[in-house]
Design a protein around this motif. Structure first.
Motif, PDB file in Angstrom:
ATOM      1  N   SER A 109       0.809  -1.217   0.000  1.00 54.39           N
ATOM      2  CA  SER A 109       0.000   0.000   0.000  1.00 54.39           C
ATOM      3  C   SER A 109       0.844   1.270   0.000  1.00 54.39           C
ATOM      4  CB  SER A 109      -0.932   0.009   1.217  1.00 54.39           C
ATOM      5  OG  SER A 109      -0.174   0.113   2.403  1.00 54.39           O
ATOM      6  N   ALA A 110       2.134   1.154   0.268  1.00 55.40           N
ATOM      7  CA  ALA A 110       3.010   2.333   0.280  1.00 55.40           C
ATOM      8  C   ALA A 110       3.258   2.794  -1.153  1.00 55.40           C
ATOM      9  CB  ALA A 110       4.337   1.995   0.951  1.00 55.40           C
ATOM     10  N   PRO A 111       3.343   4.108  -1.360  1.00 57.70           N
ATOM     11  CA  PRO A 111       3.602   4.593  -2.721  1.00 57.70           C
ATOM     12  C   PRO A 111       5.001   4.173  -3.183  1.00 57.70           C
ATOM     13  CG  PRO A 111       3.676   6.403  -1.158  1.00 57.70           C
ATOM     14  CD  PRO A 111       3.225   5.188  -0.405  1.00 57.70           C
ATOM     15  N   LEU A 112       5.081   3.835  -4.447  1.00 59.00           N
ATOM     16  CA  LEU A 112       6.360   3.425  -5.017  1.00 59.00           C
ATOM     17  C   LEU A 112       7.207   4.644  -5.339  1.00 59.00           C
ATOM     18  CD1 LEU A 112       5.147   0.660  -7.484  1.00 59.00           C
ATOM     19  CD2 LEU A 112       6.226   0.346  -5.254  1.00 59.00           C
ATOM     20  N   PRO A 113       8.517   4.554  -5.149  1.00 58.28           N
ATOM     21  CA  PRO A 113       9.378   5.674  -5.519  1.00 58.28           C
ATOM     22  C   PRO A 113       9.418   5.822  -7.040  1.00 58.28           C
ATOM     23  CG  PRO A 113      10.699   3.793  -4.847  1.00 58.28           C
ATOM     24  CD  PRO A 113       9.265   3.442  -4.578  1.00 58.28           C
ATOM     25  N   PRO A 114       9.662   7.025  -7.538  1.00 55.20           N
ATOM     26  CA  PRO A 114       9.712   7.212  -8.996  1.00 55.20           C
ATOM     27  C   PRO A 114      10.861   6.405  -9.600  1.00 55.20           C
ATOM     28  CG  PRO A 114      10.422   9.202  -7.846  1.00 55.20           C
ATOM     29  CD  PRO A 114       9.923   8.254  -6.811  1.00 55.20           C
ATOM     30  N   GLN A 115      10.644   5.946 -10.828  1.00 53.90           N
ATOM     31  CA  GLN A 115      11.652   5.124 -11.498  1.00 53.90           C
ATOM     32  C   GLN A 115      12.827   5.969 -12.018  1.00 53.90           C
ATOM     33  OE1 GLN A 115      11.570   1.758 -11.638  1.00 53.90           O
ATOM     34  NE2 GLN A 115       9.787   1.913 -10.333  1.00 53.90           N
ATOM     35  N   THR A 116      12.536   7.241 -12.349  1.00 54.87           N
ATOM     36  CA  THR A 116      13.590   8.121 -12.859  1.00 54.87           C
ATOM     37  C   THR A 116      13.510   9.463 -12.125  1.00 54.87           C
ATOM     38  OG1 THR A 116      12.153   9.001 -14.580  1.00 54.87           O
ATOM     39  CG2 THR A 116      13.497   7.097 -15.171  1.00 54.87           C
ATOM     40  N   ARG A 117      14.546  10.252 -12.283  1.00 60.33           N
ATOM     41  CA  ARG A 117      14.536  11.595 -11.712  1.00 60.33           C
ATOM     42  C   ARG A 117      13.570  12.465 -12.515  1.00 60.33           C
ATOM     43  NH1 ARG A 117      20.389  13.935 -11.238  1.00 60.33           N
ATOM     44  NH2 ARG A 117      19.082  15.670 -10.610  1.00 60.33           N
ATOM     45  N   PRO A 118      12.936  13.457 -11.861  1.00 60.95           N
ATOM     46  CA  PRO A 118      12.013  14.329 -12.592  1.00 60.95           C
ATOM     47  C   PRO A 118      12.766  15.153 -13.648  1.00 60.95           C
ATOM     48  CG  PRO A 118      12.029  14.860 -10.220  1.00 60.95           C
ATOM     49  CD  PRO A 118      13.003  13.766 -10.448  1.00 60.95           C
ATOM     50  N   ASP A 119      12.140  15.336 -14.810  1.00 62.70           N
ATOM     51  CA  ASP A 119      12.763  16.172 -15.836  1.00 62.70           C
ATOM     52  C   ASP A 119      12.458  17.642 -15.536  1.00 62.70           C
ATOM     53  OD1 ASP A 119      10.107  16.425 -16.470  1.00 62.70           O
ATOM     54  OD2 ASP A 119      10.273  15.583 -18.486  1.00 62.70           O
ATOM     55  N   LYS A 120      12.849  18.519 -16.439  1.00 65.30           N
ATOM     56  CA  LYS A 120      12.729  19.959 -16.213  1.00 65.30           C
ATOM     57  C   LYS A 120      11.276  20.364 -15.958  1.00 65.30           C
ATOM     58  CE  LYS A 120      13.753  24.332 -18.515  1.00 65.30           C
ATOM     59  NZ  LYS A 120      14.365  24.934 -19.712  1.00 65.30           N
ATOM     60  N   HIS A 121      10.367  19.872 -16.764  1.00 64.33           N
ATOM     61  CA  HIS A 121       8.960  20.264 -16.633  1.00 64.33           C
ATOM     62  C   HIS A 121       8.351  19.711 -15.347  1.00 64.33           C
ATOM     63  CE1 HIS A 121       8.955  22.083 -20.562  1.00 64.33           C
ATOM     64  NE2 HIS A 121       9.546  20.999 -21.040  1.00 64.33           N
ATOM     65  N   ALA A 122       8.710  18.506 -14.984  1.00 64.65           N
ATOM     66  CA  ALA A 122       8.192  17.916 -13.748  1.00 64.65           C
ATOM     67  C   ALA A 122       8.718  18.692 -12.538  1.00 64.65           C
ATOM     68  CB  ALA A 122       8.588  16.447 -13.652  1.00 64.65           C
ATOM     69  N   ARG A 123       9.978  19.114 -12.587  1.00 64.28           N
ATOM     70  CA  ARG A 123      10.537  19.915 -11.480  1.00 64.28           C
ATOM     71  C   ARG A 123       9.796  21.242 -11.349  1.00 64.28           C
ATOM     72  NH1 ARG A 123      15.472  18.078 -13.594  1.00 64.28           N
ATOM     73  NH2 ARG A 123      15.863  20.084 -14.555  1.00 64.28           N
ATOM     74  N   GLN A 124       9.448  21.863 -12.481  1.00 66.36           N
ATOM     75  CA  GLN A 124       8.701  23.123 -12.433  1.00 66.36           C
ATOM     76  C   GLN A 124       7.319  22.906 -11.799  1.00 66.36           C
ATOM     77  OE1 GLN A 124       8.677  24.383 -16.530  1.00 66.36           O
ATOM     78  NE2 GLN A 124      10.677  25.395 -16.380  1.00 66.36           N
ATOM     79  N   ARG A 125       6.650  21.817 -12.143  1.00 61.17           N
ATOM     80  CA  ARG A 125       5.338  21.523 -11.554  1.00 61.17           C
ATOM     81  C   ARG A 125       5.464  21.275 -10.056  1.00 61.17           C
ATOM     82  NH1 ARG A 125       4.548  18.486 -16.524  1.00 61.17           N
ATOM     83  NH2 ARG A 125       5.310  16.675 -15.411  1.00 61.17           N
ATOM     84  N   ILE A 126       6.514  20.590  -9.644  1.00 65.25           N
ATOM     85  CA  ILE A 126       6.737  20.317  -8.224  1.00 65.25           C
ATOM     86  C   ILE A 126       6.941  21.623  -7.469  1.00 65.25           C
ATOM     87  CG2 ILE A 126       8.357  19.293  -6.568  1.00 65.25           C
ATOM     88  CD1 ILE A 126       8.772  17.018  -8.631  1.00 65.25           C
ATOM     89  N   ARG A 127       7.752  22.526  -8.064  1.00 64.75           N
ATOM     90  CA  ARG A 127       7.993  23.819  -7.408  1.00 64.75           C
ATOM     91  C   ARG A 127       6.703  24.617  -7.276  1.00 64.75           C
ATOM     92  NH1 ARG A 127      12.569  24.427 -11.088  1.00 64.75           N
ATOM     93  NH2 ARG A 127      14.310  23.378 -10.093  1.00 64.75           N
ATOM     94  N   ARG A 128       5.857  24.582  -8.299  1.00 64.47           N
ATOM     95  CA  ARG A 128       4.586  25.303  -8.239  1.00 64.47           C
ATOM     96  C   ARG A 128       3.684  24.727  -7.142  1.00 64.47           C
ATOM     97  NH1 ARG A 128       3.461  24.478 -13.897  1.00 64.47           N
ATOM     98  NH2 ARG A 128       5.146  25.567 -14.863  1.00 64.47           N
ATOM     99  N   LEU A 129       3.653  23.414  -7.046  1.00 62.09           N
ATOM    100  CA  LEU A 129       2.836  22.775  -6.007  1.00 62.09           C
ATOM    101  C   LEU A 129       3.331  23.141  -4.597  1.00 62.09           C
ATOM    102  CD1 LEU A 129       2.292  19.168  -7.397  1.00 62.09           C
ATOM    103  CD2 LEU A 129       0.544  20.847  -6.861  1.00 62.09           C
ATOM    104  N   LEU A 130       4.648  23.225  -4.423  1.00 62.56           N
ATOM    105  CA  LEU A 130       5.202  23.546  -3.117  1.00 62.56           C
ATOM    106  C   LEU A 130       5.195  25.040  -2.853  1.00 62.56           C
ATOM    107  CD1 LEU A 130       8.252  21.077  -3.075  1.00 62.56           C
ATOM    108  CD2 LEU A 130       6.058  20.825  -1.922  1.00 62.56           C
ATOM    109  N   GLY A 131       4.875  25.839  -3.848  1.00 64.90           N
ATOM    110  CA  GLY A 131       4.792  27.283  -3.661  1.00 64.90           C
ATOM    111  C   GLY A 131       6.158  27.951  -3.612  1.00 64.90           C
ATOM    112  N   LYS A 132       7.107  27.442  -4.312  1.00 62.89           N
ATOM    113  CA  LYS A 132       8.453  28.033  -4.313  1.00 62.89           C
ATOM    114  C   LYS A 132       8.710  28.809  -5.566  1.00 62.89           C
ATOM    115  CE  LYS A 132      10.521  24.586  -1.352  1.00 62.89           C
ATOM    116  NZ  LYS A 132      11.541  23.622  -1.174  1.00 62.89           N
TER     117      LYS A 132
END
Length: 132
Positions: A109-132
Motif C-alpha cells: 500500500s506504500a507509494p512506489l518511488p519514482p523510477q527516474t529523476r524528474p525532468d525539467k517540466h516535472a521539477r517546475q510543476r513540483i515547485r509550483r505545487l510547493l509554492g516556491k
C-alpha cells in the motif's frame, strides 16, 4: 552430572547456531546477553546447558519464536535437519504469519518511488505545487 546427562546437553549458544536461528555463534551470544532469548522463562547465560524438552522464546527483530527443544546438536547442518531440532508452537507460528501478512500489506500500500529523476517540466510543476 553424569556422563549421559552431559551427552544429552549442549551450550545454548551452540544450539541456537546449529538450529540456524543465528548465522554465527557470536551473534547468538550477543542476542542471549541482550535478553532476546529466554530458556524456561529465565534469562540464560550463553554457557547454559540446553536439554531436550527445554522451552525457548527467541526474539529476532519483530519476529518472536516460541519453541520446544526436540534434539540437541553442536553441529550446524542443512536447514531441513536444523528444523528437526525444535518444534514451534502453533500460536507462535500463527502470530508470525499474521505479522508477515501485515508487513506485506503495508509494503504493497506504500507509494512506489519514482523510477527516474524528474525532468525539467516535472521539477517546475513540483515547485509550483510547493509554492516556491
Amino acid at each position: 552430572m553424569s556422563q549421559s546427562d552431559t551427552a544429552r546437553a549442549v551450550r545454548i549458544d551452540k544450539w541456537l547456531w546449529a538450529a540456524r536461528f543465528y548465522k554465527t555463534r557470536s551473534l547468538a551470544v550477543d542476542a542471549i546477553k541482550q535478553g532476546r532469548v529466554q530458556c524456561n522463562r529465565e534469562r540464560p547465560k550463553p554457557s547454559r546447558m540446553l536439554r531436550v524438552g527445554d522451552a525457548l522464546v527467541i526474539e529476532k527483530g519483530d519476529l518472536r519464536f516460541e519453541i520446544a527443544v526436540l534434539e540437541v546438536s553442536e553441529q550446524r547442518g542443512p536447514a531441513p535437519v536444523a528444523q528437526q531440532l525444535y518444534r514451534e508452537s502453533e500460536e507462535s507460528r500463527r502470530q508470525r504469519e499474521q505479522q508477515s501478512a501485515q508487513r506485506r500489506a503495508q509494503r504493497l500500500s506504500a507509494p512506489l518511488p519514482p523510477q527516474t529523476r524528474p525532468d525539467k517540466h516535472a521539477r517546475q510543476r513540483i515547485r509550483r505545487l510547493l509554492g516556491k
